[in-house]
Scaffold this active site. Structure first.
Site, PDB file in Angstrom:
ATOM      1  N   SER A 122      81.888 -22.874-103.869  1.00 59.65           N
ATOM      2  CA  SER A 122      81.809 -24.345-103.811  1.00 59.65           C
ATOM      3  C   SER A 122      80.829 -24.796-102.734  1.00 59.65           C
ATOM      4  CB  SER A 122      83.190 -24.965-103.580  1.00 59.65           C
ATOM      5  OG  SER A 122      83.773 -24.471-102.397  1.00 59.65           O
ATOM      6  N   ALA A 123      80.791 -24.083-101.611  1.00 56.00           N
ATOM      7  CA  ALA A 123      79.816 -24.419-100.562  1.00 56.00           C
ATOM      8  C   ALA A 123      78.400 -24.229-101.090  1.00 56.00           C
ATOM      9  CB  ALA A 123      80.036 -23.533 -99.339  1.00 56.00           C
ATOM     10  N   ASP A 145      81.760 -21.938 -94.393  1.00 52.83           N
ATOM     11  CA  ASP A 145      81.090 -21.640 -95.670  1.00 52.83           C
ATOM     12  C   ASP A 145      79.803 -22.443 -95.819  1.00 52.83           C
ATOM     13  OD1 ASP A 145      83.444 -20.268 -96.092  1.00 52.83           O
ATOM     14  OD2 ASP A 145      83.687 -20.954 -98.160  1.00 52.83           O
TER      15      ASP A 145
HETATM   16  O1  PMV Z   1      88.708 -17.550 -99.176  1.00 55.24           O
HETATM   17  P1  PMV Z   1      87.738 -18.381 -98.399  1.00 55.24           P
HETATM   18  O2  PMV Z   1      86.315 -17.945 -98.581  1.00 55.24           O
HETATM   19  O3  PMV Z   1      87.937 -19.840 -98.624  1.00 55.24           O
HETATM   20  O4  PMV Z   1      87.982 -18.064 -96.838  1.00 55.24           O
HETATM   21  C1  PMV Z   1      89.096 -18.521 -96.167  1.00 55.24           C
HETATM   22  C2  PMV Z   1      89.041 -18.135 -94.737  1.00 55.24           C
HETATM   23  C3  PMV Z   1      90.256 -18.573 -93.940  1.00 55.24           C
HETATM   24  O5  PMV Z   1      90.057 -18.071 -92.629  1.00 55.24           O
HETATM   25  C4  PMV Z   1      91.519 -17.980 -94.510  1.00 55.24           C
HETATM   26  C5  PMV Z   1      90.402 -20.077 -93.894  1.00 55.24           C
HETATM   27  C6  PMV Z   1      89.328 -20.818 -93.147  1.00 55.24           C
HETATM   28  O6  PMV Z   1      89.140 -22.001 -93.471  1.00 55.24           O
HETATM   29  O7  PMV Z   1      88.712 -20.270 -92.219  1.00 55.24           O
END
Ligand code: PMV
Length: 299
Positions: A92-93, A135
């Site tokens: 999404s980013a 992200d």
């Molecule tokens: O699954 P993703 O790519 O959205 O990564 C989440 C990472 C977490 O540390 C669990 C949450 C965050 O916002 O940092």
């Protein structure tokens, strides 16, 4: 004229979940991109593999929000992506950043990359309710990035293989798992707080290993970080199967990446084909990729 921009996805070498509590993490842009082509038109249209719409906040929430954020110019947009959706790789980013930058260039709006990253984060927050800026930052600027300082570390020239369990993919997954860890932390603070702190320490040690390009040691630390994520309850049987398959095939290290609960794992290796085959044999889909110093690019 058509302007096409491509923005990368990301993986975590270290620190997901702990980063929510202010600990260090290392996030990396990977050569797996979402491309967005923008052309001026008579009205707004958005085409992707899910279909063609106008401004549509149900079907195309990120792209619609990006168009709106830039003043709703009449543009026709085409999206193609190699990043699996909702699997922890920052899809999404990437689509948000690529859309903002492509419209920015095509319409001559003059925003710099810092503006693009900031707007993309605001859009993720609006669409998802909450989102960390990691992200969108990594997708905009690329590289191997230390969080929270956002310092860029040296780029790694080691291969990486992403293994997708093809299970549990959902844009809501991250919020759900962050909540689950918070709950565990509340129930057992004296047990869980130290785990979270130790994950932060792994990220700090990992930073030194990245600078030394010491892939063997980096791999060991990644393996241990995976074990700690398992201790936090965010691993699954399918993720473990892919992680162990990659390690048995000779990867320096392998761990889940992102929120967990399904989604993807990542392996650091100099024999990507061998590791990819092992991941496929263990029931996953493998993507051979590399680290990239480049964030969003005009292509
Ligand atoms: O699954 P993703 O790519 O959205 O990564 C989440 C990472 C977490 O540390 C669990 C949450 C965050 O916002 O940092």
């Amino acid at each position: 004229m058509i302007t096409t921009c491509a923005a990368p996805g990301k993986i975590y070498l270290f620190g997901e979940h702990a980063v929510v509590y202010g600990e260090h993490a290392i996030a990396c842009a990977v050569e797996l991109r979402t491309r967005v082509a923008v052309k001026r038109s008579n009205d707004i249209s958005i085409s992707s593999n899910i279909g063609t719409t106008g401004l549509d906040f149900q079907m195309h929430p990120y792209v619609s929000s990006a168009i709106q954020k830039l003043g709703s110019p009449d543009v026709s947009i085409e999206i193609t992506s190699r990043i699996p959706v909702g699997s922890g790789l920052g899809s999404s980013a990437a689509v948000t950043v690529a859309t903002l930058e492509a419209i920015n260039i095509e319409c001559g709006l003059g925003y710099d990359k810092t503006n693009i990253a900031k707007m993309a984060h605001e859009i993720e927050q609006t669409v998802q309710g909450a989102a960390s800026p990691t992200d969108t930052f990594v997708s905009t600027f690329g590289g191997v990035v230390e969080i929270p300082s956002r310092k860029k570390l040296d780029i790694l020239d080691c291969g990486i293989v992403i293994g997708n369990t093809n299970k549990g993919a959902s844009p809501k997954k991250t919020a759900q798992l962050v909540k689950q860890v918070a709950q565990l932390k509340k129930e057992y603070p004296d047990l869980i707080d130290p785990i979270i702190k130790i994950i932060g320490s792994f990220a700090r040690h990992g930073e030194t290993m990245v600078m030394q390009k010491n892939y063997r040691e980096l791999g060991k630390l990644m393996n241990a970080n995976h074990g700690l994520l398992d201790a936090l309850g965010v691993c699954t049987m399918e993720l473990s199967a892919l992680v162990y398959a990659a390690r048995n095939a000779g990867a320096y290290g392998a761990k889940l990446t992102g929120a967990g609960g399904g989604g993807c794992m990542v392996a650091l290796t100099d024999s990507p084909e061998k590791v990819a085959n092992a991941i496929e044999k263990a029931g996953g889909s493998a993507i051979i990729s590399s680290f990239t110093p480049d964030g969003v690019l005009q292509v």
